[in-house]
Design an enzyme around this catalytic site. Sequence first.
Site, PDB file in Angstrom:
ATOM      1  N   SER A 169     -15.834 -16.964   5.486  1.00 48.99           N
ATOM      2  CA  SER A 169     -14.526 -16.460   5.048  1.00 48.99           C
ATOM      3  C   SER A 169     -14.519 -15.811   3.673  1.00 48.99           C
ATOM      4  CB  SER A 169     -13.490 -17.589   5.074  1.00 48.99           C
ATOM      5  OG  SER A 169     -12.976 -17.755   6.367  1.00 48.99           O
ATOM      6  N   LYS A 207     -13.298 -12.254   3.191  1.00 49.70           N
ATOM      7  CA  LYS A 207     -11.923 -11.826   2.917  1.00 49.70           C
ATOM      8  C   LYS A 207     -11.763 -11.207   1.527  1.00 49.70           C
ATOM      9  CE  LYS A 207      -9.770 -15.100   6.133  1.00 49.70           C
ATOM     10  NZ  LYS A 207     -10.932 -15.845   6.606  1.00 49.70           N
ATOM     11  N   SER A 263      -6.552 -18.424   3.874  1.00 50.96           N
ATOM     12  CA  SER A 263      -7.723 -18.024   4.665  1.00 50.96           C
ATOM     13  C   SER A 263      -7.284 -17.673   6.079  1.00 50.96           C
ATOM     14  CB  SER A 263      -8.790 -19.120   4.682  1.00 50.96           C
ATOM     15  OG  SER A 263     -10.050 -18.570   5.013  1.00 50.96           O
TER      16      SER A 263
END
Length: 476
Positions: free
Chosen positions: A118, A121, A308
Amino acid sequence: MPAAPRRRLPVVLALVLLLVLAGVGVGVTRPGPVAGWLGDDAGPAPTAGASAEPDPSDVLAGPDPNAPLPSPDGVRAALDPLVGVADLGDRVNVSVADVTSGQTLFAKGADDGTVPASVTKLATGVTVLAARGPGYRIPTRAVAGAKPGEVVIVGGGDTTLAVDKKGYYPGAARLDDLAAQVRTALGGVAPTSVTVDGSIYSGPRYGPGWDADIPTGGYGGAITALMTDGARRDPSVGSGGAERVSEPDLAAGRSFARLLGVPADTVERGTAPPTAAAGGSSPAPGTELGVVQSPPLIRLVDIMISESDNILAEALARQVALARNQPASFDGAAAAMDAEVAELGLPAEEINLSDGSGLSRRNRISPSVLTDLVRLAASPDHPELAGIFGGLPVGGWSGTLDDRYRGAPGTGAGAGAVRAKTGTLTGVHAIAGLVTTADGRLLTFAVLTDKVPGGTDTAQPALDRIAAALAGCGCS
């Protein structure tokens, strides 16, 4: 011998972010330590009916521009014992740099592409802010269909769209507002059917390289151009995992039909007709009947990073593709993001993406690209990128770092001093962001591991000790 700076990017971080927020007309209030770190110590007075925030503890103080720069030798002495621990596996790639000067302070496999999870991102946030700008809003439109009474709802990629005031995302656009506009535009003409147009997106609905359980595990789902509440079946479910509907576009279309008083069995997929010449009492095919707009991108990036939010991340990645006239698909979005990174002057050979959320195991990003992205976003040369900082979780305080930097031995110095995006897949653990040293120097760091032998309980504290060591050291 001191490591040579990879790039030099001057920074006036707090001022830059405040200018960005003012420029797009968005009021963003950060409670407690985050507000202070952004140079907004007092914050606005609470509005009527709102709960007053408690007095914050003294954390995340503003960086000291005169603070001494850690030496590469000092940083190496602090980190070398931590990056080689067995809990992180045998592939631990690290980049640490000074935000103000850009000097590299520590590098281990820093230019090696690594599965970022993640942490991807951060790249999604930077590239969409660069491609679209922080004030851009994603529209959801309704137009007259080719048949009498047909209403076509055209999805633009706003995953935060709500059905009504009970939606999941604060400040989201709403279908009930759009339905009211449609009824006004139609006058006395009764709607008879709803067509869902999600043709702005193309390609598969699930990402390449996603684990088999992601479509049903609550953290991912089908990516469609029209959906409500991030495809949540129940918008009242809090952040994190939530059951998702399998056909988000049709589910949104049925909600819209209900608001228009149209039977749900009339809802089908299709495309909006081209605009035709007006004639008769009904609006001509293709005539716009209403439009609602998402919150500005700076707010969407904030939500994506702080929660997230994987589905929102994929939508933002597709906005990069649309801005660059590429197909709004997984492949098109990934290629557009890679190209946007290159256009920002960063090494394109060190980033190779397959999605925008980080769920794909095919993604590769080098730690040094991540620290470069953070320094670029902090540069006064790119004030439009500073929106990535608002949503970064704070160690021991918020988001995915809320319960970290607390009880694990050797991590306490990171509480309130680390602000970073985390990433986790089975065997993959990552963290990247900012840390303020004990002397008040602001550093950017990225630690990526993609061959972790154990689980989260051992890997995350091992990662946190690295950032905490940077927070606790003068490292002269």
